[in-house]
Design an enzyme around this catalytic site. Sequence first.
Site, PDB file in Angstrom:
ATOM      1  N   ARG A 151      62.970  60.617  28.904  1.00 54.57           N
ATOM      2  CA  ARG A 151      62.926  61.407  27.672  1.00 54.57           C
ATOM      3  C   ARG A 151      63.943  62.530  27.812  1.00 54.57           C
ATOM      4  O   ARG A 151      63.877  63.322  28.747  1.00 54.57           O
ATOM      5  CB  ARG A 151      61.517  61.993  27.451  1.00 54.57           C
ATOM      6  CG  ARG A 151      61.291  62.499  26.020  1.00 54.57           C
ATOM      7  CD  ARG A 151      59.971  63.255  25.882  1.00 54.57           C
ATOM      8  NE  ARG A 151      60.039  64.504  26.620  1.00 54.57           N
ATOM      9  CZ  ARG A 151      59.060  64.960  27.406  1.00 54.57           C
ATOM     10  NH1 ARG A 151      57.944  64.300  27.571  1.00 54.57           N
ATOM     11  NH2 ARG A 151      59.206  66.107  28.047  1.00 54.57           N
ATOM     12  N   GLU A 170      66.995  69.121  29.445  1.00 55.48           N
ATOM     13  CA  GLU A 170      66.871  68.312  30.662  1.00 55.48           C
ATOM     14  C   GLU A 170      66.598  66.873  30.253  1.00 55.48           C
ATOM     15  O   GLU A 170      66.310  66.583  29.095  1.00 55.48           O
ATOM     16  CB  GLU A 170      65.717  68.819  31.537  1.00 55.48           C
ATOM     17  CG  GLU A 170      64.358  68.692  30.877  1.00 55.48           C
ATOM     18  CD  GLU A 170      63.208  69.218  31.719  1.00 55.48           C
ATOM     19  OE1 GLU A 170      63.447  69.617  32.874  1.00 55.48           O
ATOM     20  OE2 GLU A 170      62.066  69.221  31.223  1.00 55.48           O
ATOM     21  N   ASN A 181      64.007  63.803  31.544  1.00 54.90           N
ATOM     22  CA  ASN A 181      62.871  63.485  32.415  1.00 54.90           C
ATOM     23  C   ASN A 181      62.913  62.001  32.737  1.00 54.90           C
ATOM     24  O   ASN A 181      62.867  61.177  31.826  1.00 54.90           O
ATOM     25  CB  ASN A 181      61.552  63.779  31.685  1.00 54.90           C
ATOM     26  CG  ASN A 181      61.488  65.215  31.206  1.00 54.90           C
ATOM     27  OD1 ASN A 181      61.173  66.105  31.959  1.00 54.90           O
ATOM     28  ND2 ASN A 181      61.821  65.436  29.943  1.00 54.90           N
ATOM     29  N   SER A 231      55.921  62.162  29.291  1.00 52.25           N
ATOM     30  CA  SER A 231      54.637  61.969  28.601  1.00 52.25           C
ATOM     31  C   SER A 231      54.715  62.222  27.091  1.00 52.25           C
ATOM     32  O   SER A 231      55.752  62.568  26.554  1.00 52.25           O
ATOM     33  CB  SER A 231      53.582  62.869  29.228  1.00 52.25           C
ATOM     34  OG  SER A 231      53.982  64.218  29.140  1.00 52.25           O
ATOM     35  N   LYS A 240      67.519  68.526  38.653  1.00 55.98           N
ATOM     36  CA  LYS A 240      68.342  69.556  38.004  1.00 55.98           C
ATOM     37  C   LYS A 240      69.736  69.620  38.633  1.00 55.98           C
ATOM     38  O   LYS A 240      70.725  69.898  37.969  1.00 55.98           O
ATOM     39  CB  LYS A 240      67.667  70.932  38.120  1.00 55.98           C
ATOM     40  CG  LYS A 240      66.246  71.001  37.572  1.00 55.98           C
ATOM     41  CD  LYS A 240      66.206  70.827  36.068  1.00 55.98           C
ATOM     42  CE  LYS A 240      64.798  70.937  35.529  1.00 55.98           C
ATOM     43  NZ  LYS A 240      63.960  69.762  35.782  1.00 55.98           N
ATOM     44  N   LYS A 270      66.605  77.517  37.152  1.00 57.88           N
ATOM     45  CA  LYS A 270      65.757  76.314  37.214  1.00 57.88           C
ATOM     46  C   LYS A 270      65.674  75.756  38.631  1.00 57.88           C
ATOM     47  O   LYS A 270      66.707  75.439  39.223  1.00 57.88           O
ATOM     48  CB  LYS A 270      66.346  75.216  36.316  1.00 57.88           C
ATOM     49  CG  LYS A 270      66.372  75.561  34.841  1.00 57.88           C
ATOM     50  CD  LYS A 270      66.884  74.368  34.051  1.00 57.88           C
ATOM     51  CE  LYS A 270      66.378  74.417  32.622  1.00 57.88           C
ATOM     52  NZ  LYS A 270      66.608  73.167  31.913  1.00 57.88           N
ATOM     53  N   GLU A 290      59.782  69.069  38.106  1.00 54.65           N
ATOM     54  CA  GLU A 290      59.385  68.552  36.798  1.00 54.65           C
ATOM     55  C   GLU A 290      58.007  69.093  36.455  1.00 54.65           C
ATOM     56  O   GLU A 290      57.323  69.642  37.299  1.00 54.65           O
ATOM     57  CB  GLU A 290      59.325  67.015  36.846  1.00 54.65           C
ATOM     58  CG  GLU A 290      60.654  66.349  37.130  1.00 54.65           C
ATOM     59  CD  GLU A 290      61.734  66.729  36.146  1.00 54.65           C
ATOM     60  OE1 GLU A 290      61.436  66.859  34.946  1.00 54.65           O
ATOM     61  OE2 GLU A 290      62.881  66.932  36.565  1.00 54.65           O
ATOM     62  N   GLY A 291      57.612  68.901  35.205  1.00 58.17           N
ATOM     63  CA  GLY A 291      56.236  69.218  34.837  1.00 58.17           C
ATOM     64  C   GLY A 291      56.069  70.527  34.091  1.00 58.17           C
ATOM     65  O   GLY A 291      54.973  70.890  33.711  1.00 58.17           O
ATOM     66  N   ARG A 298      57.896  69.207  20.132  1.00 60.10           N
ATOM     67  CA  ARG A 298      56.914  70.161  20.657  1.00 60.10           C
ATOM     68  C   ARG A 298      57.300  71.555  20.210  1.00 60.10           C
ATOM     69  O   ARG A 298      58.485  71.903  20.217  1.00 60.10           O
ATOM     70  CB  ARG A 298      56.883  70.112  22.185  1.00 60.10           C
ATOM     71  CG  ARG A 298      56.239  68.859  22.746  1.00 60.10           C
ATOM     72  CD  ARG A 298      56.534  68.703  24.209  1.00 60.10           C
ATOM     73  NE  ARG A 298      57.966  68.603  24.433  1.00 60.10           N
ATOM     74  CZ  ARG A 298      58.528  68.619  25.633  1.00 60.10           C
ATOM     75  NH1 ARG A 298      57.789  68.739  26.707  1.00 60.10           N
ATOM     76  NH2 ARG A 298      59.839  68.524  25.757  1.00 60.10           N
TER      77      ARG A 298
END
Length: 432
Positions: A83, A102, A104, A109, A263, A322, A326-327, A408
Amino acid sequence: QVVNYAPFTLLPSAVPSALFEQAYAVQQDFNLLVDAISQNKEFLEHTLASTIKVDDFTARLFRIHMQVLEEGLAQSVFLGINRSDYMFDCGVDGTPALKQIEINTIAASFGGLTSRTVAVHGWVLKVLGKSKEASRLLPNNPSKGLALGIAKAWELYGSQSAVVMFLVEEVQRNIFDQRCVENELWNRNIRVIRKQFRDVFEKGSLDDAKRLYMDGQEVAVVYYREGYMPKNYNQQNWEARLLLERSRAVKCPDVATQLAGTKKVQQELSRPGTLERLLPGRAEAVARIRATFAGLYSLDMDEEGDKIAATAIADPDRFVLKPQREGGGNNLYGEELRQVLEKIRDSPERTSYILMDKIKPQPAMNYLLRAHSPLRVSECISELGIFGVYVRQGTEMVMNTAAGHLLRTKAIEHADGGVAAGVAVLDTPYLV
């Protein structure tokens, strides 16, 4: 156990249609790029050299990658579900531009839950007497697109009786998102099992042909919905991960593709000439990808790194710091960024971070509906994600597609964090 509704915006958010189309148009290019990086041992080795000296998590993933290559890859079918996330940067003149935050490459998700938000927002608009506006919302079903990719990989693996294994955490706060994808697979008569690293360590095995078995069932595809953070691993889990990587099963992602999403790789891609080397003869794809890049800067222990560290300490509000994680919820901003950089500016530890230009989107008003939270209108900013799915068999790309989108939205006081981190909520784009 308590079940809450997934958080969402009351109203869909305005998204510039030109930027929305641009994000879709570049997704197949990003799929090809991630796949190319995952196959380029020298590039990964060179790019991550400084990071693996100071970041144990990335180093352990890298060691597994090298061990599997030395043994010879048992896997011949490769499945990528990624994604790519963007924000709309309002430049000096106020014109919004699409800028990548970024990409993923593991456990990307909300493909499931966002497949349901269009219906919710359409209904809200109708209740408000806005039927015409409701009819303009675009259909969106990433869970089906992701399942099609998994199903294709399962089919190419070539064993009708083999199962798809979702690798999941012990406590699943986001289980319904996964169930949407899982149900799509059951509907295609593909059996799905859900296991944790611990189960793999205790009951997983490989036969002479490196076929993976769990509880006596052959596993065709391993779909990771965990394993992207250091806290997901103890010694047993690292051993389980190695077992999975050594197997013939299609891993989504395999360890090389997970490393392609770091990253440090993202920062290296922004260097002049890098994209051209990774995607030779694809000048148009390179131009489309490069148009989405924000400024990214290396903090390597050299003159260039010293200079950018000093610039960021002097003007921290221009940048985001950064780590290789992840997450969500890991990035540093403003005063915190300055303090951390001052502390590590002369230490090799700084090479485990990258610096990125801070993107400044135009806020809009919306209501964020979240269980047990007071209802109030907030100034919000949105992030658009495009799901990409690709399947490669040997050297042949069998599937390469954009599989839907995710919007989002969060209140502007929260600098960092997504839905799972409890900050952002699910939204639907209203194209303008």
